[in-house]
Design a protein around this motif. Structure first.
Motif, short mmCIF file in Angstrom:
data_model
loop_
_atom_site.label_atom_id
_atom_site.label_comp_id
_atom_site.label_asym_id
_atom_site.label_seq_id
_atom_site.Cartn_x
_atom_site.Cartn_y
_atom_site.Cartn_z
N LEU A 33 11.20 2.46 7.10
CA LEU A 33 12.32 2.06 6.24
C LEU A 33 13.18 3.26 5.86
O LEU A 33 14.41 3.17 5.83
N LEU A 34 12.54 4.39 5.60
CA LEU A 34 13.29 5.58 5.19
C LEU A 34 14.21 6.11 6.29
O LEU A 34 15.24 6.70 6.00
N VAL A 35 13.85 5.87 7.55
CA VAL A 35 14.72 6.32 8.64
C VAL A 35 15.63 5.20 9.15
O VAL A 35 16.37 5.39 10.10
N GLY A 36 15.56 4.03 8.48
CA GLY A 36 16.48 2.95 8.81
C GLY A 36 16.07 2.07 9.97
O GLY A 36 16.91 1.46 10.61
N SER A 63 0.85 -1.19 0.00
CA SER A 63 0.00 0.00 0.00
C SER A 63 0.89 1.24 0.00
O SER A 63 2.11 1.13 0.07
N SER A 64 0.28 2.39 -0.01
CA SER A 64 1.06 3.63 0.03
C SER A 64 1.73 3.84 1.39
O SER A 64 2.65 4.64 1.50
N HIS A 65 1.30 3.09 2.38
CA HIS A 65 1.87 3.21 3.73
C HIS A 65 2.98 2.22 3.99
O HIS A 65 3.82 2.44 4.86
N GLY A 66 2.98 1.09 3.28
CA GLY A 66 4.03 0.10 3.51
C GLY A 66 3.66 -1.28 3.03
O GLY A 66 2.88 -1.45 2.10
N LEU A 67 4.22 -2.27 3.71
CA LEU A 67 4.08 -3.67 3.35
C LEU A 67 3.40 -4.42 4.48
O LEU A 67 3.67 -4.16 5.65
N VAL A 100 6.75 2.40 5.15
CA VAL A 100 7.70 3.11 4.29
C VAL A 100 8.46 4.13 5.12
O VAL A 100 9.68 4.24 5.02
N ALA A 101 7.76 4.83 6.00
CA ALA A 101 8.42 5.84 6.84
C ALA A 101 9.51 5.21 7.70
O ALA A 101 10.60 5.77 7.84
#
Length: 67
Positions: free
Chosen positions: A51-54, A33-37, A48-49
């Motif tokens: 993942l982007l911050v590690g 989705s647009s929010h993640g997996l 996703v957020a």
């Protein structure tokens, strides 16, 4: 994961023990989705957020993994 801005994001599977210990067939049952997996059968959600911050697995160890 390919992002809408053209970047490609990849992280080690070891960051997510549930996924690491699952079968390839189970990992293929992902909902994107647009929010993640999300893996319903594995009770795993990765944003996703995050993942982007590690961030790796945040479920029980309390440890944060960063690249």
């Amino acid at each position: 994961m390919d992002l809408s801005d053209g970047r490609t994001l990849g992280v080690p599977l070891a960051w997510f023990p549930r996924l690491l210990c699952s079968s390839a067939e189970q990992r293929e049952q992902v909902r994107i989705s647009s929010h993640g997996l999300h893996w319903e059968a594995l009770d795993e959600d990765i944003s996703v957020a995050g993942l982007l911050v590690g961030l790796g697995d945040q479920s029980s160890s309390g440890k944060t993994f960063a690249a």
